[in-house]
Design an enzyme around this catalytic site. Structure first.
Site, PDB file in Angstrom:
ATOM      1  N   GLU A  53      10.153   2.357  10.369  1.00 23.78           N
ATOM      2  CA  GLU A  53      10.971   3.220   9.728  1.00 23.78           C
ATOM      3  C   GLU A  53      10.152   4.639   9.926  1.00 23.78           C
ATOM      4  OE1 GLU A  53      14.049   2.706   9.299  1.00 23.78           O
ATOM      5  OE2 GLU A  53      14.095   0.361   9.223  1.00 23.78           O
ATOM      6  N   GLU A  62       9.699  17.090  14.167  1.00 24.60           N
ATOM      7  CA  GLU A  62       9.977  16.985  12.843  1.00 24.60           C
ATOM      8  C   GLU A  62       9.325  17.994  11.701  1.00 24.60           C
ATOM      9  OE1 GLU A  62       8.869  13.444  10.516  1.00 24.60           O
ATOM     10  OE2 GLU A  62      10.934  13.307   9.867  1.00 24.60           O
ATOM     11  N   GLU A  79      -0.929   7.308  -1.091  1.00 28.47           N
ATOM     12  CA  GLU A  79      -1.986   7.749  -1.767  1.00 28.47           C
ATOM     13  C   GLU A  79      -1.800   8.883  -2.682  1.00 28.47           C
ATOM     14  OE1 GLU A  79      -1.932   7.657   1.453  1.00 28.47           O
ATOM     15  OE2 GLU A  79      -3.102   9.115   2.180  1.00 28.47           O
ATOM     16  N   THR A 101       1.496   7.902  12.534  1.00 27.64           N
ATOM     17  CA  THR A 101       1.030   6.598  12.153  1.00 27.64           C
ATOM     18  C   THR A 101       1.690   5.472  12.707  1.00 27.64           C
ATOM     19  OG1 THR A 101       0.684   7.999  10.081  1.00 27.64           O
ATOM     20  CG2 THR A 101       0.263   5.789  10.031  1.00 27.64           C
ATOM     21  N   LYS A 160       0.724  -1.303   0.020  1.00 27.48           N
ATOM     22  CA  LYS A 160      -0.106  -0.123   0.089  1.00 27.48           C
ATOM     23  C   LYS A 160       0.714   1.186   0.054  1.00 27.48           C
ATOM     24  CE  LYS A 160      -1.928   3.069   1.983  1.00 27.48           C
ATOM     25  NZ  LYS A 160      -1.508   4.569   1.586  1.00 27.48           N
ATOM     26  N   GLY A 188       7.005   5.722   7.564  1.00 27.88           N
ATOM     27  CA  GLY A 188       6.104   7.002   7.512  1.00 27.88           C
ATOM     28  C   GLY A 188       6.541   7.627   8.926  1.00 27.88           C
ATOM     29  N   GLY A 189       5.326   8.297   9.149  1.00 30.07           N
ATOM     30  CA  GLY A 189       5.398   9.410  10.137  1.00 30.07           C
ATOM     31  C   GLY A 189       5.257   8.471  11.728  1.00 30.07           C
ATOM     32  N   CYS A 242      13.543  11.965   5.652  1.00 37.60           N
ATOM     33  CA  CYS A 242      13.724  11.322   6.900  1.00 37.60           C
ATOM     34  C   CYS A 242      14.807  11.669   7.855  1.00 37.60           C
ATOM     35  CB  CYS A 242      13.398   9.928   6.912  1.00 37.60           C
ATOM     36  SG  CYS A 242      14.579   9.012   6.144  1.00 37.60           S
TER      37      CYS A 242
END
Ligand SMILES: NC(=O)c1ccc[n+]([C@@H]2O[C@H](COP(=O)([O-])OP(=O)(O)OC[C@H]3O[C@@H](n4cnc5c(N)ncnc54)[C@H](O)[C@@H]3O)[C@@H](O)[C@H]2O)c1
Ligand SMILES: C[N+](C)(C)CC=O
Length: 489
Positions: free
Chosen positions: A248, A383, A176, A230, A173, A226-227, A282
Site C-alpha cells: 500500500e 508525492e 519508529e 521502501t 513493525k 509506506g513510501g 496517502c
C-alpha cells in the site's frame, strides 16, 4: 521500560537500544522506547512461527477469532481517549482527528470480527458422482506487518484485524516515529485474550528491525504500507523467498473539478482534499485539475481560504491542522517546493514556514498552492506528502481523464460535477483504486482500499482484504477408489 512484545512477554531490546519519541508539534519528549535490532525481530519471527505451527490459534474456530476482535473493539471504545492522546502526541495530529481515527479503527475491528467465519469455502462441481471437490481458505502463516507514521494505529489495524480473523500469527513493525498506539494495542489484544506468540511487536528503524520481515524464510507474507521507494525494496527483498507481498504505497491523487460543479462545495472539498492532516495522507488530493474557465476564480478563492487555515498543536482547540512529522520531512517538502519553483511553478500562497513564534518549536509548514505547473514536472509527478497543492487546467472530459491518469501512481481521485452521467463516465475511466464523486477522503471497512500502478498491489478492507491473508486450497476426493491401470505393468 520493556516495550517489545515477543512470545507473550514484554521485553527490552537485546542489545539495549533506546529511542526518544518527540512530539512534532513542539519537540517535547513523549517517551523513550526500546529500539530493536535484527536479532529481536528474528526472535519475534521464531515465536510467531511456533505459534502458527504448533499453537491453537490457526485451528481456533473462526467465529471465536472474530469474537476476540469484537472484544478488542469494545476495549478500544473504553480506552479511546487514552489511545487518541497517545496518537496525537506521537504524530502531532489534532486530538479531534485522532478521536475520529479511533472510531474508524473500532469499526474496522467490528467489520472483520463479524466477517470471520462467514466464508466456509465452496463445493466444486466435478462433473462426476464418484468424486467430491471443495475449496477451503486457510491462513497464510506468519505475517510481517510494516506500517507508517501518518495514521499509525489505523494502518496497523487494517492489517492485524484481517490477519487474525483468518487465523494467522504476526510480527508488527510500526513506524519508529510513532510506536505508542501499537504498544497500547498489543496490550489491549492480550486483555481481549490473544494467546502468547500469536501477535508480536518490534520497534525500531526499518532497515534494521523491519528488514527481516521481508527477508526471512519463516515469514510467509509481508504486508507493507509506506513510501514507494521502501515498497520497491520490500518487494525485491521478499522475492528471494517468494513470499506473498501486499504493498500500500503513495499516491499523487487528482481532484478533477468541472465548471458545472457547485462552486462553494468544490472549493471547500479541494481544501480538505489536500490540507487535511497537513497533506500527510496517502490519498491527499494534491493535484487540482480544474476546468479552464473556472481557473482564476477557483484559485483565488482557494488562496483566500488557505491563508486562513489555523495551524497548531494537537491540543489547541482552535487549530485546524498540525505540524509535519519531523524536521527531515519538512526539509523534504521544502526541497520539493523549491524544485517546483525552479521548474516554473507560480507560488500563489505559502511556500514557507509560518512566522508565528508560538509555532517555532514545531515542524510547521504553511498551506501552499503552486499554480501553472507543467505536466511531467517534478511537482506534478512526485508525492510531496505535505500541505502542497498543484494546479493544472483541462478543456473537456477527455482532457480531464487524460491528465488525471497521467501519473505512475493510482491510489485515489475525486470528481466534482453536477452531471451525474459524466461523473460515472469519468469514474469508470480513472485508473485509481478509489474514486470519490462530489466527495473526498471517505473510506469504509467494508470497501476495498488499494492502488493501481505504482500505488501498490493487493487490497485492504472489504472481503478482498480478508482474502489477502488466506491461502486457497483445493481438496479433491475419489469416492470410488480402485486401481486405474493407467500403466499396463
Ligand atoms: N496506500 C496507503 O494506504 C498508504 C497509507 C498511509 C501511508 N502511505 C504512504 O506512506 C508514505 C509515508 O510513510 P513513511 O514515511 O512512514 O514511509 P516509509 O516507507 O519511510 O516507512 C514505512 C515503514 O517502513 C519501514 N521501513 C523503512 N525501510 C524499511 C526496510 N528496508 N525494510 C523494512 N521496513 C522498512 C519504516 O520503518 C516504516 O515502519 C507515503 O508515501 C504515503 O503515501 C500509503
Ligand atoms: C488510508 N488512509 C486514507 C486512511 C490513510 C492514508 O494515508
Amino acid at each position: 521500560m520493556a516495550d517489545l512484545y515477543i512470545d507473550g512477554e514484554w521485553v527490552d531490546a537485546r542489545a539495549g537500544g533506546r529511542r526518544e519519541i518527540r512530539c512534532p508539534a513542539d519537540g517535547t519528549l513523549v517517551a523513550e522506547v526500546a529500539e530493536a535490532t535484527r536479532e529481536d525481530t528474528e526472535a519475534a519471527i521464531a515465536a510467531a512461527r511456533r505459534a502458527f505451527d504448533t499453537g491453537p490459534w490457526p485451528g481456533t474456530a473462526a467465529a471465536e477469532r472474530g469474537d476476540l476482535l469484537l472484544r478488542a473493539a469494545a476495549l478500544l471504545d473504553r480506552d479511546a481517549e487514552i489511545f487518541a492522546r497517545a496518537e496525537s502526541l506521537d504524530t502531532g495530529k489534532r486530538l479531534v482527528e485522532s478521536r475520529y481515527d479511533m472510531a474508524d479503527i473500532a469499526a474496522c475491528l467490528r467489520y472483520f470480527g463479524k466477517l470471520a467465519g462467514n466464508e466456509a469455502g465452496r463445493v466444486v462441481d466435478t462433473g462426476s458422482p464418484d468424486s467430491f471437490s471443495r475449496i477451503v481458505h486457510e491462513p497464510v502463516g506468519v505475517c510481517g506487518l510494516i506500517t507508517p507514521w501518518n495514521y499509525p494505529l489505523l494502518q496497523t489495524v487494517w492489517k492485524i484485524a484481517p490477519a487474525l480473523a483468518a487465523g494467522n500469527t504476526f510480527v508488527l513493525k510500526p513506524s519508529e516515529l510513532t510506536p505508542h498506539t501499537a504498544i497500547l494495542f498489543l496490550k489491549l489484544l492480550t486483555e481481549a485474550g490473544l494467546p502468547g506468540g500469536v501477535g508480536n511487536l518490534v520497534l525500531g528503524a526499518g532497515p534494521e528491525a523491519g528488514a527481516p520481515l521481508s527477508e526471512h524464510p519463516d515469514v510467509d507474507l509481508v504486508s507493507f504500507t509506506g513510501g514507494l521507494v521502501t515498497g520497491r525494496l520490500i518487494a525485491a527483498n521478499a522475492a528471494a523467498t517468494v513470499k506473498k507481498v501486499a504493498l500500500e504505497l503513495g499516491g499523487k491523487n487528482p481532484n478533477v473539478v468541472f465548471a458545472d460543479a457547485d462552486f462553494e462545495t468544490a472549493v471547500d472539498y479541494a481544501l480538505t482534499a489536500v490540507f487535511l492532516h497537513s497533506g500527510q495522507v496517502c490519498s491527499a488530493g494534491a493535484r487540482l485539475i480544474v476546468q479552464r474557465e473556472w481557473h482564476d476564480e477557483f484559485v483565488a478563492e482557494l488562496v483566500r481560504r488557505a491563508e486562513r487555515i489555523r495551524l497548531g498543536g494537537p491540543f489547541d482547540e482552535r487549530a485546524e491542522t498540525g505540524p509535519l512529522i519531523s524536521a527531515a520531512h519538512r526539509e523534504k517538502v521544502e526541497r520539493y517546493v523549491a524544485t517546483a519553483l525552479e521548474e516554473g511553478a507560480v507560488l500563489r500562497t505559502g511556500g514557507k514556514r509560518p512566522d508565528d513564534p508560538a509555532l517555532a518549536d514545531g515542524f510547521y509548514y504553511l498551506p501552499t498552492i503552486l499554480d501553472e505547473v507543467r505536466q511531467g514536472s517534478t511537482a506534478v509527478v512526485e508525492e510531496s506528502f505535505g500541505p502542497v497543492l498543484t494546479v493544472e487546467t483541462f478543456t473537456d472530459e477527455d482532457d480531464a481523464v487524460r491528465i488525471a491518469n497521467d501519473t505512475h501512481y493510482g491510489l485515489a481521485g475525486g470528481i466534482f460535477t453536477s452531471d451525474a452521467a459524466r461523473a460515472q463516465r469519468v469514474a469508470n475511466r480513472l485508473r485509481h483504486g478509489t474514486v470519490w464523486i462530489n466527495d473526498f477522503h471517505p473510506y469504509l471497512p467494508q470497501a476495498e482500499w488499494g492502488g493501481y500502478k505504482q500505488s501498490g498491489f493487493g487490497r485492504e478492507l472489504g472481503p478482498t482484504g480478508l482474502a489477502e491473508y488466506t491461502e486457497v486450497k483445493h481438496i479433491h476426493q475419489n469416492l470410488r477408489p480402485g486401481p486405474q491401470h493407467w500403466f499396463a505393468g
